[in-house]
Design a protein around this motif. Sequence first.
Motif, PDB file in Angstrom:
ATOM      1  N   ALA A  25     123.400 -21.027 -82.476  1.00  0.00           N
ATOM      2  CA  ALA A  25     123.432 -19.697 -81.877  1.00  0.00           C
ATOM      3  C   ALA A  25     124.696 -18.953 -82.271  1.00  0.00           C
ATOM      4  CB  ALA A  25     123.351 -19.803 -80.356  1.00  0.00           C
ATOM      5  N   ASP A  26     124.513 -17.667 -82.536  1.00  0.00           N
ATOM      6  CA  ASP A  26     125.646 -16.753 -82.628  1.00  0.00           C
ATOM      7  C   ASP A  26     126.196 -16.603 -81.199  1.00  0.00           C
ATOM      8  OD1 ASP A  26     127.287 -14.560 -83.640  1.00  0.00           O
ATOM      9  OD2 ASP A  26     125.891 -13.243 -82.579  1.00  0.00           O
ATOM     10  N   LEU A  27     127.369 -16.071 -81.039  1.00  0.00           N
ATOM     11  CA  LEU A  27     127.968 -16.004 -79.699  1.00  0.00           C
ATOM     12  C   LEU A  27     127.903 -14.609 -79.089  1.00  0.00           C
ATOM     13  CD1 LEU A  27     130.944 -18.435 -80.316  1.00  0.00           C
ATOM     14  CD2 LEU A  27     128.992 -18.786 -78.806  1.00  0.00           C
ATOM     15  N   ASP A  28     128.653 -13.645 -79.664  1.00  0.00           N
ATOM     16  CA  ASP A  28     128.699 -12.319 -79.069  1.00  0.00           C
ATOM     17  C   ASP A  28     127.328 -11.648 -79.213  1.00  0.00           C
ATOM     18  OD1 ASP A  28     129.947 -10.132 -77.799  1.00  0.00           O
ATOM     19  OD2 ASP A  28     131.809 -10.602 -78.857  1.00  0.00           O
ATOM     20  N   GLY A  29     126.776 -11.214 -78.098  1.00  0.00           N
ATOM     21  CA  GLY A  29     125.459 -10.576 -78.128  1.00  0.00           C
ATOM     22  C   GLY A  29     124.311 -11.562 -77.972  1.00  0.00           C
ATOM     23  N   VAL A  30     124.633 -12.853 -77.994  1.00  0.00           N
ATOM     24  CA  VAL A  30     123.604 -13.883 -77.808  1.00  0.00           C
ATOM     25  C   VAL A  30     123.929 -14.714 -76.564  1.00  0.00           C
ATOM     26  CG1 VAL A  30     122.531 -15.958 -78.781  1.00  0.00           C
ATOM     27  CG2 VAL A  30     123.007 -13.982 -80.251  1.00  0.00           C
ATOM     28  N   GLY A 229     120.348 -15.014 -83.400  1.00  0.00           N
ATOM     29  CA  GLY A 229     121.367 -13.993 -83.610  1.00  0.00           C
ATOM     30  C   GLY A 229     120.950 -12.659 -83.036  1.00  0.00           C
ATOM     31  N   ASP A 230     121.892 -11.715 -83.028  1.00  0.00           N
ATOM     32  CA  ASP A 230     121.607 -10.384 -82.500  1.00  0.00           C
ATOM     33  C   ASP A 230     121.837  -9.285 -83.530  1.00  0.00           C
ATOM     34  OD1 ASP A 230     124.514 -10.805 -82.243  1.00  0.00           O
ATOM     35  OD2 ASP A 230     124.503  -8.869 -81.223  1.00  0.00           O
ATOM     36  N   ARG A 231     122.250  -9.678 -84.749  1.00  0.00           N
ATOM     37  CA  ARG A 231     122.476  -8.669 -85.800  1.00  0.00           C
ATOM     38  C   ARG A 231     121.666  -9.028 -87.031  1.00  0.00           C
ATOM     39  NH1 ARG A 231     128.170  -5.893 -86.003  1.00  0.00           N
ATOM     40  NH2 ARG A 231     127.250  -5.210 -87.949  1.00  0.00           N
ATOM     41  N   THR A 234     124.020  -9.574 -90.506  1.00  0.00           N
ATOM     42  CA  THR A 234     124.811 -10.802 -90.653  1.00  0.00           C
ATOM     43  C   THR A 234     123.978 -12.029 -90.275  1.00  0.00           C
ATOM     44  OG1 THR A 234     125.705 -10.426 -88.437  1.00  0.00           O
ATOM     45  CG2 THR A 234     127.076  -9.770 -90.299  1.00  0.00           C
ATOM     46  N   ASP A 235     123.496 -12.062 -89.016  1.00  0.00           N
ATOM     47  CA  ASP A 235     122.810 -13.246 -88.496  1.00  0.00           C
ATOM     48  C   ASP A 235     121.482 -13.506 -89.208  1.00  0.00           C
ATOM     49  OD1 ASP A 235     124.766 -13.602 -86.513  1.00  0.00           O
ATOM     50  OD2 ASP A 235     123.754 -12.206 -85.167  1.00  0.00           O
ATOM     51  N   ILE A 236     120.639 -12.498 -89.224  1.00  0.00           N
ATOM     52  CA  ILE A 236     119.283 -12.721 -89.725  1.00  0.00           C
ATOM     53  C   ILE A 236     119.290 -12.784 -91.256  1.00  0.00           C
ATOM     54  CG2 ILE A 236     116.891 -11.892 -89.682  1.00  0.00           C
ATOM     55  CD1 ILE A 236     118.148 -12.875 -86.906  1.00  0.00           C
TER      56      ILE A 236
HETATM   57 MG   LIG Z   1     126.554 -11.375 -82.425  1.00  0.00          MG
END
Ligand SMILES: [Mg+2]
Length: 350
Positions: A25-30, A229-231, A234-236
């Motif tokens: 998991a990503d952290l900020d936003g997740v 992720g939430d972005r 970057t994430d996806i």
């Molecule tokens: Mg994030």
Amino acid sequence: MALFGRSGKAAVEKTPLDGVDTVLADLDGVVYAGAGALPYAVESLTRAAADGRRLGYITNNASRTDADVAAHLRELGLDRTAPEEIVTSPQAAVQLLRTKVAPGATILVVGGEGLISEVDRAGYIVTASADDAPAAVLQGFSPDIAWTQLAEAAFALKVPEEEGGIPWIATNTDWTIPQARGIAPGNGTLVSAVHIAVGRLATVAGKPETPIFEEAITRFGARRPLFIGDRLDTDIAGSQAAGIPSVMVLTGVDRPKHILAAPSTSRPTYILEDLRQLFEPYPATHTDGIRTTVRDAAVQIDGTELRVVSPGTRPIDLLRAASAAVWGSGRAIFGFHVAEQLYADPFIHP
Ligand SMILES: [Mg+2]
């Protein structure tokens, strides 16, 4: 759970977690927004781990150490989080450094404690001066970076790499870093300042580049990972490049309009409102070439119109159907007149 697959009537829809051995998991936003946990994140991740899966976290943020992040997660209720479960972009940058320069060498570090401690821990000598003949430059974000450090990096990087210049590795190139008072320049902006001065490009370790994902897969021995992720950018994009199925969760930065517009390099496997939906059967997308349907939600492309045929009972199904329709069309979103209902954003948590 009843199975109807053999009778050929209806295959049971799987949840995004089915078959997954490692949740990344990503952290900020997740998991959190600023200091506080996001709704349902902690209990959902705890439940995912209770089902026998490994949990790991991947963060581009280079200003905090893995121990700091683990302590923060424990405070939020992810009780047993150990520093080893946090994969940071400084760690990925150091892994990348190892492939270019052997430990024992002197490295010019532009960045904060999170990066300096990783470089030191890996057996390199840290310097802040280009006069120490560094074997590489590592650059990460810290709120204390001054022009003097960017200048040292530029002096050390004056020779182009193809002419024997030293390697330059950036932890990440996020353009912005959200702060309580607004959006501030991120590491990408500072890397760009050096780039403009020297005309060279840095090699990037963090998302959306793949070294940080490879570091996580190796460290956790993941065979069937899932990344959350939430972005998209970057994430996806990063998990797609690394070949890892992905969840786009709507608790962070990117919104429905961004998902509809996602380029083919950053399209998530699953779209979820919040992490509770990790445990819900993920509905199949059906298309007959004209209409795209997810459960009772349906959209249709008529020329340049992206129309809602049936809003369905759950807005998330409508977004899933609309995204599938746009992505499957092979056309860019700006070529469509999109029904307002499709880019409305009913998913913001109070
Ligand atoms: Mg994030």
